[in-house]
Design a protein around this motif. Structure first.
Motif, PDB file in Angstrom:
ATOM      1  N   GLN A 279     -41.015   6.828 -21.428  1.00 11.92           N
ATOM      2  CA  GLN A 279     -42.283   6.654 -20.544  1.00 11.92           C
ATOM      3  C   GLN A 279     -41.835   5.773 -19.343  1.00 11.92           C
ATOM      4  OE1 GLN A 279     -45.414   7.861 -24.044  1.00 11.92           O
ATOM      5  NE2 GLN A 279     -45.929   5.968 -22.913  1.00 11.92           N
ATOM      6  N   ARG A 280     -41.033   4.929 -19.369  1.00 10.30           N
ATOM      7  CA  ARG A 280     -40.693   4.235 -18.022  1.00 10.30           C
ATOM      8  C   ARG A 280     -39.592   4.732 -17.445  1.00 10.30           C
ATOM      9  NH1 ARG A 280     -40.721  -2.473 -19.996  1.00 10.30           N
ATOM     10  NH2 ARG A 280     -42.912  -2.585 -20.683  1.00 10.30           N
ATOM     11  N   PRO A 281     -39.796   5.136 -16.289  1.00 13.12           N
ATOM     12  CA  PRO A 281     -38.588   5.638 -15.250  1.00 13.12           C
ATOM     13  C   PRO A 281     -37.628   4.388 -15.101  1.00 13.12           C
ATOM     14  CG  PRO A 281     -40.674   5.206 -14.040  1.00 13.12           C
ATOM     15  CD  PRO A 281     -40.954   4.802 -15.530  1.00 13.12           C
ATOM     16  N   THR A 282     -36.747   4.468 -15.932  1.00 11.81           N
ATOM     17  CA  THR A 282     -35.401   3.523 -15.984  1.00 11.81           C
ATOM     18  C   THR A 282     -34.299   3.850 -16.263  1.00 11.81           C
ATOM     19  OG1 THR A 282     -35.675   2.237 -18.003  1.00 11.81           O
ATOM     20  CG2 THR A 282     -37.228   1.352 -16.169  1.00 11.81           C
ATOM     21  N   ALA A 283     -33.152   3.038 -16.320  1.00  9.26           N
ATOM     22  CA  ALA A 283     -31.953   3.795 -16.732  1.00  9.26           C
ATOM     23  C   ALA A 283     -32.069   4.069 -18.432  1.00  9.26           C
ATOM     24  CB  ALA A 283     -30.797   2.799 -16.291  1.00  9.26           C
TER      25      ALA A 283
ATOM     26  N   ALA B  48     -24.308   0.996 -12.239  1.00 11.35           N
ATOM     27  CA  ALA B  48     -25.405   1.461 -13.132  1.00 11.35           C
ATOM     28  C   ALA B  48     -25.881   2.676 -12.889  1.00 11.35           C
ATOM     29  CB  ALA B  48     -26.514   0.249 -12.952  1.00 11.35           C
ATOM     30  N   ALA B  49     -26.248   2.832 -11.516  1.00  7.79           N
ATOM     31  CA  ALA B  49     -26.889   4.403 -11.183  1.00  7.79           C
ATOM     32  C   ALA B  49     -25.761   5.555 -11.399  1.00  7.79           C
ATOM     33  CB  ALA B  49     -26.877   4.544  -9.685  1.00  7.79           C
TER      34      ALA B  49
ATOM     35  N   ILE C 290     -32.428   2.456  -8.079  1.00  7.51           N
ATOM     36  CA  ILE C 290     -31.611   1.412  -8.378  1.00  7.51           C
ATOM     37  C   ILE C 290     -30.491   1.089  -7.142  1.00  7.51           C
ATOM     38  CG2 ILE C 290     -29.450   0.853 -10.050  1.00  7.51           C
ATOM     39  CD1 ILE C 290     -31.044   2.374 -12.058  1.00  7.51           C
ATOM     40  N   ARG C 291     -30.053   2.255  -6.660  1.00  5.40           N
ATOM     41  CA  ARG C 291     -29.243   1.835  -5.513  1.00  5.40           C
ATOM     42  C   ARG C 291     -29.974   1.353  -4.476  1.00  5.40           C
ATOM     43  NH1 ARG C 291     -27.099   7.378  -7.382  1.00  5.40           N
ATOM     44  NH2 ARG C 291     -24.765   7.173  -7.971  1.00  5.40           N
ATOM     45  N   ALA C 292     -31.188   1.781  -4.054  1.00  3.78           N
ATOM     46  CA  ALA C 292     -31.998   1.166  -3.010  1.00  3.78           C
ATOM     47  C   ALA C 292     -32.032  -0.396  -3.244  1.00  3.78           C
ATOM     48  CB  ALA C 292     -33.242   2.068  -2.876  1.00  3.78           C
ATOM     49  N   ILE C 293     -32.492  -0.659  -4.379  1.00  2.85           N
ATOM     50  CA  ILE C 293     -32.677  -2.109  -4.677  1.00  2.85           C
ATOM     51  C   ILE C 293     -31.538  -2.959  -4.700  1.00  2.85           C
ATOM     52  CG2 ILE C 293     -33.285  -3.703  -6.607  1.00  2.85           C
ATOM     53  CD1 ILE C 293     -35.147  -1.615  -7.658  1.00  2.85           C
ATOM     54  N   GLY C 294     -30.231  -2.220  -5.071  1.00  3.69           N
ATOM     55  CA  GLY C 294     -28.884  -2.864  -4.801  1.00  3.69           C
ATOM     56  C   GLY C 294     -28.752  -3.111  -3.191  1.00  3.69           C
ATOM     57  N   ALA C 295     -29.020  -2.136  -2.424  1.00  2.00           N
ATOM     58  CA  ALA C 295     -28.879  -2.330  -1.140  1.00  2.00           C
ATOM     59  C   ALA C 295     -29.465  -3.456  -0.527  1.00  2.00           C
ATOM     60  CB  ALA C 295     -29.172  -1.023  -0.390  1.00  2.00           C
ATOM     61  N   LEU C 296     -30.850  -3.538  -1.020  1.00  2.00           N
ATOM     62  CA  LEU C 296     -31.737  -4.428  -0.162  1.00  2.00           C
ATOM     63  C   LEU C 296     -31.616  -5.992  -0.857  1.00  2.00           C
ATOM     64  CD1 LEU C 296     -34.887  -2.367  -0.519  1.00  2.00           C
ATOM     65  CD2 LEU C 296     -33.815  -2.894   1.542  1.00  2.00           C
ATOM     66  N   ALA C 297     -30.873  -6.099  -1.951  1.00  3.01           N
ATOM     67  CA  ALA C 297     -30.591  -7.304  -2.623  1.00  3.01           C
ATOM     68  C   ALA C 297     -29.187  -7.821  -2.528  1.00  3.01           C
ATOM     69  CB  ALA C 297     -30.924  -7.035  -4.034  1.00  3.01           C
ATOM     70  N   GLY C 298     -28.298  -7.041  -1.809  1.00  5.13           N
ATOM     71  CA  GLY C 298     -27.038  -7.113  -1.498  1.00  5.13           C
ATOM     72  C   GLY C 298     -26.283  -6.930  -2.898  1.00  5.13           C
ATOM     73  N   THR C 299     -26.527  -6.167  -3.663  1.00  3.95           N
ATOM     74  CA  THR C 299     -25.758  -6.047  -4.998  1.00  3.95           C
ATOM     75  C   THR C 299     -25.401  -4.758  -5.169  1.00  3.95           C
ATOM     76  OG1 THR C 299     -27.850  -5.782  -6.169  1.00  3.95           O
ATOM     77  CG2 THR C 299     -26.827  -8.068  -6.214  1.00  3.95           C
ATOM     78  N   ARG C 300     -24.996  -4.032  -3.997  1.00  9.02           N
ATOM     79  CA  ARG C 300     -24.791  -2.771  -3.848  1.00  9.02           C
ATOM     80  C   ARG C 300     -23.800  -2.310  -5.219  1.00  9.02           C
ATOM     81  NH1 ARG C 300     -25.725   0.685   0.197  1.00  9.02           N
ATOM     82  NH2 ARG C 300     -26.070  -1.206   1.735  1.00  9.02           N
ATOM     83  N   ASP C 301     -22.663  -2.934  -5.389  1.00 14.89           N
ATOM     84  CA  ASP C 301     -21.643  -2.753  -6.370  1.00 14.89           C
ATOM     85  C   ASP C 301     -22.149  -2.495  -7.736  1.00 14.89           C
ATOM     86  OD1 ASP C 301     -19.747  -2.529  -4.297  1.00 14.89           O
ATOM     87  OD2 ASP C 301     -18.668  -4.309  -4.653  1.00 14.89           O
TER      88      ASP C 301
ATOM     89  N   TYR D   1     -33.251  -5.470 -12.496  1.00 16.42           N
ATOM     90  CA  TYR D   1     -32.018  -5.972 -13.359  1.00 16.42           C
ATOM     91  C   TYR D   1     -31.000  -5.128 -13.629  1.00 16.42           C
ATOM     92  CZ  TYR D   1     -34.641 -10.206 -15.427  1.00 16.42           C
ATOM     93  OH  TYR D   1     -35.025 -11.357 -15.655  1.00 16.42           O
ATOM     94  N   SER D   2     -31.077  -3.930 -13.510  1.00 16.51           N
ATOM     95  CA  SER D   2     -30.184  -2.717 -13.529  1.00 16.51           C
ATOM     96  C   SER D   2     -29.500  -2.848 -12.155  1.00 16.51           C
ATOM     97  CB  SER D   2     -30.487  -1.270 -13.611  1.00 16.51           C
ATOM     98  OG  SER D   2     -31.057  -1.399 -15.028  1.00 16.51           O
TER      99      SER D   2
END
Length: 295
Positions: A267-271, A151-152, A135-146, A52-53
Motif C-alpha cells: 500500500q506504500r508506493p515505494t521500491a 535503486a530505480a 526516486i530518480r527525481a529526488i536523486g537529481a534534486l539531492a545530488g545523489t543521482r547515481d 532513502y532509496s
C-alpha cells in the motif's frame, strides 16, 4: 567577431554547468534548486522511503507520523501527519526542499509553501513507473543521482522479472480487502490492482469509480472470488480475514485462499512494493496449485 562569439558560447556553457539541479514533479511543475538539497522535509511515509532509496536519507530533517522505514526515519522530528501537517513547523526546519504528497496533503498546502519561497516537489506515484521516476527525481534534486539510478533500475528489473514470470499463469479472480468495517476495497486504477495484475490476478471490483470504494458482503458473494487478499494495519494477519469462513460456498474459502501480505509492502508506493508483489505472487501460485488439485 569570431572571438566574441566563442567567448559568448563559453559563458553560456559555464552558466549551464553552474545551474542547480531540477526535476519535473507529478503536477507538471519544474522544480529548480540553486544547489543540491541539503535539508529535506518529506510529508508522507512513502516519500520518506523514496528519499532513502535515492540515497538522500541523511538530508532529511523532518517527516510525518508513521514514517517508520527504514529504521533511522523513526528518530526524525515530525511535523504532523500526511493529512494534517503544520506549515509553521515545516518552515521552522529551514528546508531547501519539501516533498509534498498531492493526494494526502492536498495541493492546498502547496500555495503556502510557494508563497514563502520554499522549493516544493509534488509526489503522486500511481504506477510502478511513477515510483522509479520519483526516486530518480529526488536523486537529481539531492545530488545523489547515481544511487537513485541504481535503486530505480533495480526496482524496475524486479517488476519486469515478475511480469515475465507470471505472464502465462492462470488468472485468478481476486478480492482485495483493505478493511472489514466498513468493507473497503480498491478499483482498477489503484496500484494494488496493478500488483494483482502483475501476479496474474483480476480485481473483481476493478470497474468501480472510486479509488477505494466501499462494497457490501452480498457483492463479494455474488462475485465469488477465487482468492481474498487482506492487508490490515500491520504485519500480523488480521483476525477479521477469517470472518469469510462463515461462507463455505465461496470459492476462496473452498480453496483455503484467504491471503495476507504486509500492507506496507503493498500500500506504500515505494521500491518495497516489488517485495510485496513477490510475496503475493508466490501465495497466489499456491492458490492455483490447491485449486488445480481440487478439480
Amino acid at each position: 567577431m569570431r572571438r566574441r562569439g566563442c567567448a559568448l558560447l563559453l559563458a553560456m556553457l559555464v552558466q549551464v554547468a553552474q545551474a542547480g539541479p531540477s526535476a519535473v514533479d507529478a503536477s507538471g511543475r519544474t522544480v529548480a534548486l540553486d544547489a543540491p538539497a541539503q535539508r529535506i522535509v518529506a510529508l508522507a511515509p512513502h516519500s520518506v522511503e523514496n528519499v532513502y532509496s535515492a540515497g538522500a536519507g541523511d538530508r532529511l530533517v523532518g517527516v510525518v507520523s508513521y514514517s517508520d522505514y527504514p529504521e533511522p526515519a523513526r528518530e526524525l522530528p515530525q511535523v504532523g501527519s500526511a493529512f494534517a501537517w503544520s506549515l509553521e513547523a515545516v518552515v521552522a526546519m529551514r528546508p531547501d526542499l519539501v516533498i509534498l504528497w498531492g493526494s494526502g496533503n492536498g495541493l492546498t498546502g502547496l500555495a503556502g509553501l510557494e508563497r514563502l519561497g520554499v522549493p516544493t516537489y509534488v509526489s503522486e506515484p500511481r504506477s510502478f513507473a511513477d515510483i522509479a521516476s520519483s526516486i530518480r527525481a529526488i536523486g537529481a534534486l539531492a545530488g545523489t543521482r547515481d544511487t537513485a539510478e541504481a535503486a530505480a533500475a533495480a526496482f524496475e528489473a524486479r517488476i519486469a522479472a515478475l511480469r515475465e514470470r507470471y505472464a502465462s499463469a492462470r488468472r485468478l479472480r481476486a478480492f482485495y480487502e483493505i478493511w472489514n468495517q466498513p468493507l473497503q476495497t480498491v478499483n482498477g486504477e489503484h496500484m494494488i490492482s496493478q500488483v494483482l495484475e502483475l501476479c496474474a490476478a483480476q480485481n473483481i471490483f476493478a470497474e468501480l469509480a472510486p479509488l477505494a470504494p466501499r462494497v457490501n458482503i452480498e457483492a463479494v458473494l455474488a462475485a465469488d472470488p477465487e482468492v481474498i487478499v487482506a492487508s490490515g494495519m500491520d504485519r500480523s494477519r488480521p483476525e477479521w480475514l477469517d470472518e469469510w469462513l462463515r461462507f463455505p460456498e465461496l470459492r476462496a474459502v473452498r480453496n483455503d485462499a484467504l491471503v495476507h501480505v504486509d500492507p506496507d509492502l503493498l500500500q506504500r508506493p515505494t521500491a518495497r512494493i516489488a517485495e510485496g508483489a513477490t510475496r503475493l505472487c508466490a501465495k497466489l501460485d499456491g492458490v492455483r496449485a490447491v485449486a488445480q488439485t481440487s478439480r
